[in-house]
Design a protein around this motif. Structure first.
Motif: not given
Length: 231
Positions: A146, A150, A157, A161, A171
């Motif tokens: 994750l 990012y 975002e 999700q 998250v």
């Protein structure tokens, strides 16, 4: 404004509005004598309906996903789980910037141990407490994936999700916590350090690698790609 702060402000406003509705209804109800209980009950029902309508209007303006709109279990059959299980270097590099071997090396260098030994920072969790791994939505590879998604992507975002099947607050917590662990691990990894070449021969060998990709960088021994952060 941080997304978690936004949600807290919205919830606080909801509670204030609800309290105001019920206070007004209760004040009005006290004005009635005991023989007019029916009218007092109607006032309370109208206050409850007003609260419901207000919540309905606000929900239409809140642009985030809830559990019913996501895949049922973050641990099974999500896009992230399929990507991780594939063990494909090209897929890992495209989405996270590292190949499978490097991803695994980061886990083994301390990321996995830190994830298992450190509670996720939250206002309602003691910093010195024991992490409850049984209630975590992801294992150690998940928050690392994750965090790297990012850093390596400009996606919103809300897309993360859907990929990881996590609600917005989870998250946000996992990204913040994952980045913190990742920074500590990389600082201890010798392969992650930037060091000056030890000799002219080493410098030339490194520069040859750079020139193959960037012909004009004839006096460089290293290069780095920019992060694809949203503007």
């Amino acid at each position: 404004m941080d997304f978690d702060v936004y949600l807290l402000l919205e919830m606080s406003q909801d509670l204030e509005d609800e309290e105001e509705d019920w206070e007004q209804a209760a004040a009005s109800a006290k004005c009635f004598v005991s023989g007019e209980v029916w009218q007092a009950a109607c006032i309370l029902l109208r206050a409850d309906e007003a609260r419901r309508l207000r919540a309905e209007r606000r929900n239409r303006t809140r642009l985030y996903l809830c559990r019913p709109q996501l895949l049922r279990n973050p641990c099974f059959d999500t896009p992230w789980q399929a990507l991780h299980a594939s063990g494909n270097d090209r897929a890992f590099i495209t989405t996270m910037g590292f190949d499978v071997a490097t991803f695994s090396a980061i886990i083994e260098a301390g990321f996995g141990a830190a994830w298992a030994a450190t509670p996720i920072p939250r206002d309602d969790v003691a910093p010195a407490g024991k992490p409850r791994l049984g209630v975590h939505s992801l294992d150690a590879a998940g928050p690392l994936g994750l965090a790297l998604h990012y850093l390596n992507s400009t996606m919103r975002e809300i897309s993360l999700q859907q990929i990881f099947a996590l609600i917005p607050t989870t998250v946000s917590h996992y990204i913040t916590f994952g980045l913190r662990i990742l920074l500590g691990v990389l600082r201890r990894m010798s392969d992650a350090k930037i060091q000056w070449p030890g000799s002219v021969e080493e410098f030339q060998a490194l520069n040859n690698l750079i020139v193959q990709r960037h012909p004009r960088l004839t006096r460089a021994f290293a290069s780095i790609d920019g992060l694809n952060l949203p503007a």
